[in-house]
Design a protein around this motif. Sequence first.
Motif, PDB file in Angstrom:
ATOM      1  N   TYR A 235       0.827  -1.228  -0.305  1.00 11.70           N
ATOM      2  CA  TYR A 235       0.094  -0.031   0.045  1.00 11.70           C
ATOM      3  C   TYR A 235       0.971   1.170  -0.082  1.00 11.70           C
ATOM      4  O   TYR A 235       0.721   1.936   1.011  1.00 11.70           O
ATOM      5  CB  TYR A 235      -0.964  -0.100   1.200  1.00 11.70           C
ATOM      6  CG  TYR A 235      -1.915  -1.194   1.139  1.00 11.70           C
ATOM      7  CD1 TYR A 235      -3.168  -0.969   0.754  1.00 11.70           C
ATOM      8  CD2 TYR A 235      -1.488  -2.381   1.707  1.00 11.70           C
ATOM      9  CE1 TYR A 235      -4.115  -2.065   0.511  1.00 11.70           C
ATOM     10  CE2 TYR A 235      -2.407  -3.436   1.812  1.00 11.70           C
ATOM     11  CZ  TYR A 235      -3.861  -3.167   1.379  1.00 11.70           C
ATOM     12  OH  TYR A 235      -4.764  -4.191   0.995  1.00 11.70           O
ATOM     13  N   PRO A 236       1.530   1.429  -1.066  1.00 12.26           N
ATOM     14  CA  PRO A 236       2.519   2.420  -1.066  1.00 12.26           C
ATOM     15  C   PRO A 236       2.040   3.738  -0.956  1.00 12.26           C
ATOM     16  O   PRO A 236       2.666   5.021  -0.577  1.00 12.26           O
ATOM     17  CB  PRO A 236       3.391   2.392  -2.442  1.00 12.26           C
ATOM     18  CG  PRO A 236       2.385   1.540  -3.215  1.00 12.26           C
ATOM     19  CD  PRO A 236       1.618   0.628  -2.272  1.00 12.26           C
ATOM     20  N   ASP A 237       1.030   4.195  -1.347  1.00  8.71           N
ATOM     21  CA  ASP A 237       0.259   5.608  -1.226  1.00  8.71           C
ATOM     22  C   ASP A 237      -0.486   5.687   0.095  1.00  8.71           C
ATOM     23  O   ASP A 237      -1.306   6.789   0.223  1.00  8.71           O
ATOM     24  CB  ASP A 237      -0.895   5.668  -2.447  1.00  8.71           C
ATOM     25  CG  ASP A 237      -0.254   5.298  -3.856  1.00  8.71           C
ATOM     26  OD1 ASP A 237       0.986   5.888  -3.566  1.00  8.71           O
ATOM     27  OD2 ASP A 237      -0.825   5.000  -4.700  1.00  8.71           O
ATOM     28  N   GLU A 238      -0.420   4.767   0.909  1.00  3.56           N
ATOM     29  CA  GLU A 238      -1.214   4.756   2.376  1.00  3.56           C
ATOM     30  C   GLU A 238      -0.159   5.183   3.431  1.00  3.56           C
ATOM     31  O   GLU A 238       1.071   4.441   3.458  1.00  3.56           O
ATOM     32  CB  GLU A 238      -1.806   3.730   2.629  1.00  3.56           C
ATOM     33  CG  GLU A 238      -3.165   3.549   1.513  1.00  3.56           C
ATOM     34  CD  GLU A 238      -3.991   2.447   1.925  1.00  3.56           C
ATOM     35  OE1 GLU A 238      -3.949   1.964   3.136  1.00  3.56           O
ATOM     36  OE2 GLU A 238      -4.660   2.104   0.990  1.00  3.56           O
ATOM     37  N   PRO A 239      -0.343   6.034   4.428  1.00  5.65           N
ATOM     38  CA  PRO A 239       0.659   6.148   5.492  1.00  5.65           C
ATOM     39  C   PRO A 239       0.496   4.921   6.296  1.00  5.65           C
ATOM     40  O   PRO A 239       1.422   4.865   7.215  1.00  5.65           O
ATOM     41  CB  PRO A 239       0.354   7.450   6.244  1.00  5.65           C
ATOM     42  CG  PRO A 239      -1.200   7.446   5.743  1.00  5.65           C
ATOM     43  CD  PRO A 239      -1.407   6.777   4.352  1.00  5.65           C
ATOM     44  N   GLY A 240      -0.532   4.109   6.441  1.00  3.21           N
ATOM     45  CA  GLY A 240      -0.590   3.153   7.400  1.00  3.21           C
ATOM     46  C   GLY A 240      -0.868   3.786   8.839  1.00  3.21           C
ATOM     47  O   GLY A 240      -1.025   4.828   9.256  1.00  3.21           O
ATOM     48  N   ARG A 241      -0.734   2.828   9.680  1.00  2.00           N
ATOM     49  CA  ARG A 241      -1.017   2.989  11.414  1.00  2.00           C
ATOM     50  C   ARG A 241       0.182   3.632  11.904  1.00  2.00           C
ATOM     51  O   ARG A 241       1.410   2.885  11.654  1.00  2.00           O
ATOM     52  CB  ARG A 241      -1.836   2.098  12.168  1.00  2.00           C
ATOM     53  CG  ARG A 241      -3.262   1.828  11.721  1.00  2.00           C
ATOM     54  CD  ARG A 241      -3.657   0.754  12.551  1.00  2.00           C
ATOM     55  NE  ARG A 241      -3.465   0.822  13.883  1.00  2.00           N
ATOM     56  CZ  ARG A 241      -3.311   0.090  14.838  1.00  2.00           C
ATOM     57  NH1 ARG A 241      -2.758  -1.274  14.485  1.00  2.00           N
ATOM     58  NH2 ARG A 241      -3.195   0.051  16.073  1.00  2.00           N
ATOM     59  N   ASN A 242       0.239   4.822  12.437  1.00  4.98           N
ATOM     60  CA  ASN A 242       1.671   5.048  13.150  1.00  4.98           C
ATOM     61  C   ASN A 242       1.431   5.254  14.763  1.00  4.98           C
ATOM     62  O   ASN A 242       2.021   5.986  15.388  1.00  4.98           O
ATOM     63  CB  ASN A 242       2.116   6.602  12.722  1.00  4.98           C
ATOM     64  CG  ASN A 242       0.878   7.485  12.635  1.00  4.98           C
ATOM     65  OD1 ASN A 242      -0.088   7.507  13.583  1.00  4.98           O
ATOM     66  ND2 ASN A 242       1.153   8.601  12.375  1.00  4.98           N
TER      67      ASN A 242
END
Length: 244
Positions: A235-242
Amino acid sequence: MKRTIAIGDIHGGLRALTQVLNKVEVKDEDKLIFVGDYVDGWSEAAQVIQLLVELSEKVTCVCIKGNHDVWTEAWLRSGEVNPVWYMHGGKETMESYEGFSDEEKQIHLNFFENMPLYHLDDENRLFLHAGFTSVKGVEAEINPEYFYLDRTLWEMALTMKTDIPEDDSIFPKRLKLYKEIYIGHTPTTNFGVDVPMNVLNVWNIDTGAAFKGKVTALNIDTKAFYQSDNLPDLYPDEPGRNKS
């Protein structure tokens, strides 16, 4: 030969789950045990649930309830947005349900409601999301929330010497109750490890899919495991959970 495959936390990573299932090459006679947290994180939480609903109609699946699943279930039931949930992946899960009909959401709600909090198989192997606290075992647990929130079982195991025999007096009583215990909830990546971790008779198969890690499937008889790519790569365009 029938296999039992345990699958760790997914957190909305449909692409990772699909990769892992393809690597496992699931057969009709297999038993798949998912240890929870299917949602909250990446953008395809609703799609993960839809896949699990459909997969459960084809093969034997046990989908255990995790803490993020509890939050999503509550939202599907009432529409109320828990602010803690929203900050920890709920926003992405809500967005993933755009385009799903009320009927489809009801099917998903029913699926969440029917998830067990733990599973004990015929060989006395226990599967649950997080842990338990009772020295008498899961059936004596006074607070069901521990099944998807407790970290003390894993923390206790980590403090023990890995070579102590089960009949040693210091071997934790909780762990003696079961042949093996399989959990998620606490990412192995917290300890600099991106593969399943085994301490005493406890196996942690949450390999950090919520963050920068992978989704993992483990054959519990052979201990062979299969992993997806790292979620940020899928998911390269998503920041993900930080957030933890």
